[in-house]
Write an enzyme that holds these catalytic residues in place. Structure first.
Site, PDB file in Angstrom:
ATOM      1  N   THR A 144      11.338  80.696  56.101  1.00  0.00           N
ATOM      2  CA  THR A 144       9.898  80.868  57.449  1.00  0.00           C
ATOM      3  C   THR A 144       9.771  82.562  57.180  1.00  0.00           C
ATOM      4  O   THR A 144       8.657  82.248  57.091  1.00  0.00           O
ATOM      5  CB  THR A 144      10.439  79.792  58.558  1.00  0.00           C
ATOM      6  OG1 THR A 144      10.497  78.258  57.324  1.00  0.00           O
ATOM      7  CG2 THR A 144       9.342  79.789  59.388  1.00  0.00           C
ATOM      8  N   TYR A 179       3.346  75.197  55.897  1.00  0.00           N
ATOM      9  CA  TYR A 179       3.375  75.846  55.515  1.00  0.00           C
ATOM     10  C   TYR A 179       4.339  76.039  54.021  1.00  0.00           C
ATOM     11  O   TYR A 179       4.939  75.428  54.083  1.00  0.00           O
ATOM     12  CB  TYR A 179       4.090  77.166  56.435  1.00  0.00           C
ATOM     13  CG  TYR A 179       4.863  77.061  56.504  1.00  0.00           C
ATOM     14  CD1 TYR A 179       5.679  75.898  57.692  1.00  0.00           C
ATOM     15  CD2 TYR A 179       6.314  77.672  56.200  1.00  0.00           C
ATOM     16  CE1 TYR A 179       6.834  76.177  57.953  1.00  0.00           C
ATOM     17  CE2 TYR A 179       7.488  77.642  56.638  1.00  0.00           C
ATOM     18  CZ  TYR A 179       7.796  76.520  57.503  1.00  0.00           C
ATOM     19  OH  TYR A 179       9.211  76.699  58.012  1.00  0.00           O
ATOM     20  N   THR A 210      16.178  78.751  58.273  1.00  0.00           N
ATOM     21  CA  THR A 210      17.009  78.701  59.420  1.00  0.00           C
ATOM     22  C   THR A 210      17.773  77.283  59.221  1.00  0.00           C
ATOM     23  O   THR A 210      18.634  77.150  59.525  1.00  0.00           O
ATOM     24  CB  THR A 210      16.246  78.722  60.859  1.00  0.00           C
ATOM     25  OG1 THR A 210      15.360  77.455  60.255  1.00  0.00           O
ATOM     26  CG2 THR A 210      15.981  79.400  60.888  1.00  0.00           C
ATOM     27  N   ASP A 211      17.051  76.670  58.301  1.00  0.00           N
ATOM     28  CA  ASP A 211      17.502  75.262  58.159  1.00  0.00           C
ATOM     29  C   ASP A 211      19.417  75.480  57.300  1.00  0.00           C
ATOM     30  O   ASP A 211      20.308  74.502  58.166  1.00  0.00           O
ATOM     31  CB  ASP A 211      17.250  74.706  56.864  1.00  0.00           C
ATOM     32  CG  ASP A 211      16.085  74.593  57.473  1.00  0.00           C
ATOM     33  OD1 ASP A 211      15.704  74.178  58.322  1.00  0.00           O
ATOM     34  OD2 ASP A 211      15.542  73.747  56.238  1.00  0.00           O
ATOM     35  N   LYS A 238      22.114  75.135  63.701  1.00  0.00           N
ATOM     36  CA  LYS A 238      20.043  75.190  63.986  1.00  0.00           C
ATOM     37  C   LYS A 238      20.422  73.825  65.219  1.00  0.00           C
ATOM     38  O   LYS A 238      21.085  72.762  64.853  1.00  0.00           O
ATOM     39  CB  LYS A 238      19.159  75.119  63.334  1.00  0.00           C
ATOM     40  CG  LYS A 238      18.480  74.950  63.559  1.00  0.00           C
ATOM     41  CD  LYS A 238      17.725  74.311  61.736  1.00  0.00           C
ATOM     42  CE  LYS A 238      16.000  74.753  62.444  1.00  0.00           C
ATOM     43  NZ  LYS A 238      15.503  74.922  61.261  1.00  0.00           N
ATOM     44  N   GLU A 290      47.683  59.943  65.906  1.00  0.00           N
ATOM     45  CA  GLU A 290      47.923  59.003  64.247  1.00  0.00           C
ATOM     46  C   GLU A 290      47.189  60.551  62.929  1.00  0.00           C
ATOM     47  O   GLU A 290      47.540  60.160  61.735  1.00  0.00           O
ATOM     48  CB  GLU A 290      46.442  58.075  63.655  1.00  0.00           C
ATOM     49  CG  GLU A 290      47.105  57.298  65.059  1.00  0.00           C
ATOM     50  CD  GLU A 290      45.948  57.270  66.488  1.00  0.00           C
ATOM     51  OE1 GLU A 290      44.709  58.271  66.769  1.00  0.00           O
ATOM     52  OE2 GLU A 290      46.955  56.987  67.071  1.00  0.00           O
TER      53      GLU A 290
HETATM   54  C1  SIN Z   1      13.236  77.750  58.007  1.00  0.00           C
HETATM   55  O1  SIN Z   1      13.185  78.942  57.729  1.00  0.00           O
HETATM   56  O2  SIN Z   1      12.901  77.709  59.162  1.00  0.00           O
HETATM   57  C2  SIN Z   1      13.334  76.544  57.283  1.00  0.00           C
HETATM   58  C3  SIN Z   1      12.868  76.798  55.701  1.00  0.00           C
HETATM   59  C4  SIN Z   1      14.134  77.388  55.520  1.00  0.00           C
HETATM   60  O3  SIN Z   1      15.371  77.102  55.743  1.00  0.00           O
HETATM   61  O4  SIN Z   1      13.989  78.349  54.899  1.00  0.00           O
END
Ligand code: SIN
Length: 327
Positions: free
Chosen positions: A14, A27, A93-94, A166, A285
């Protein structure tokens, strides 16, 4: 000392995304090339020089072994290169937390390496990308950043790779959090304050970057899942499995019995938690089952660490547990 010089590796996301209309929600990520991005950053007359290179220009959901290998190789040579004082990686960010943690485990860290992203595309109202980038430049130019491993800068916070996660799909300020440590520093374009001293004494890489990533699926536990679902995930050549368990890494009994049987045959089973801030400690366990407790790592980071360990020939559950205890 002259002006710091930073290598900036673009991968997309992004931060490099555009909507074409400041009011649109949808987008396209990965549209702005790194040279154009740096030309735009040039208008802020920052006290730092940049050299940009495009590694990829894609959404981070598509980042995996190929891009990881390119990033690692380029960063490893930049850390050795006296021309650079540090490096920034622009990243979606993903999956930024996974790339950051993988690099943290496998890079020599004599110089700062900082990942940065954005929650809003570059042309959105209230876009956060350029501010996050300018903050990242401040962090990556600070020699004190080097003793803190790979860092992630988002929303004026500096997070350590091990802790960064995240936690929101939208919004800017609280999209990322650190767990179990919160932020390790706070940064603005004008200031940087570290919370505490650097903790990494050894600059050497902790693990060799995998030549091939072993297959390690994640089983997402939920009420009513059965052993067949775990078995289906293991049908291929899985060398380990991470259970995103309910609560403190729990799973239905039939699943537990199946995985314990497979663990006796050498499969590495890591119990993590699907709970956002889930600490998973060892339970009695686990010894008999030969299971590993993920401790503070979420399932995706537990998978990253397990892939690195298996690729480095670490297959003994007790040794693996030792690394999870202190990642
Ligand atoms: C983002 O960058 O916030 C979402 C899309 C991505 O991780 O490429």
């Amino acid at each position: 000392m002259g002006r710091p010089k930073l290598l900036v590796l673009g991968t997309g996301g992004t931060i490099a995304g555009v909507a074409g209309d400041a009011m649109r929600h949808d987008y396209r990520p990965g549209q702005i090339g790194i040279e154009d991005w740096l030309a735009d950053a040039g208008k802020f007359a920052l006290d730092v020089d940049f050299a940009g290179e495009q590694i990829a220009n894609i959404g981070s959901e598509d980042i995996g072994p190929t891009v990881w290998a390119k990033l690692h190789a380029r960063l490893e040579s930049a850390v050795e290169d006296p021309a650079y004082d540090g490096a920034i990686v622009t990243h979606g960010t993903d999956t930024a937390e996974e790339t950051a943690f993988l690099l943290d485990l496998t890079l020599p860290l004599a110089k700062p390496v900082v990942l940065v992203g954005a929650m809003r595309p570059a042309d959105a109202v209230g876009s956060d990308g350029m501010r996050n980038f300018v903050n990242a430049a401040r962090v990556a130019s600070d020699p004190e950043a080097a003793g803190r491993g790979v860092l992630l800068v988002m929303g004026d916070r500096v997070l350590a790779a091990r802790d960064a996660r995240k936690v929101r799909t939208r919004g800017t300020d609280d999209a990322f959090r650190g767990f179990p440590r919160g932020a390790v520093g706070i940064v603005t374009p004008a200031s940087l304050e570290w919370f505490g001293k650097p903790w990494r004494e050894e600059a050497a890489a902790r693990f060799v970057f995998p030549g091939a990533f072993p297959h390690v699926p994640i089983l997402y536990a939920a009420g009513g899942i059965d052993a067949a679902q775990a078995d289906a995930l293991l049908a291929s050549d899985a060398r380990g499995i991470v259970v995103a368990g309910v609560g403190e890494g729990n799973m239905p009994d039939p699943v537990r019995r199946l995985l314990a049987a497979r663990a006796r045959d050498g499969l590495i089973v890591v119990r993590a938690s699907r709970v956002d801030e889930g600490l998973v400690d060892r339970e009695p366990e686990d010894d008999a089952n030969r299971f590993v407790a993920a401790r503070a790592l979420n399932p995706q980071k537990a998978r990253t660490l397990l892939m690195v360990l298996l690729a480095n020939g670490v297959t003994d559950p007790a040794r693996i547990q030792g690394v999870f205890d202190n990642p």
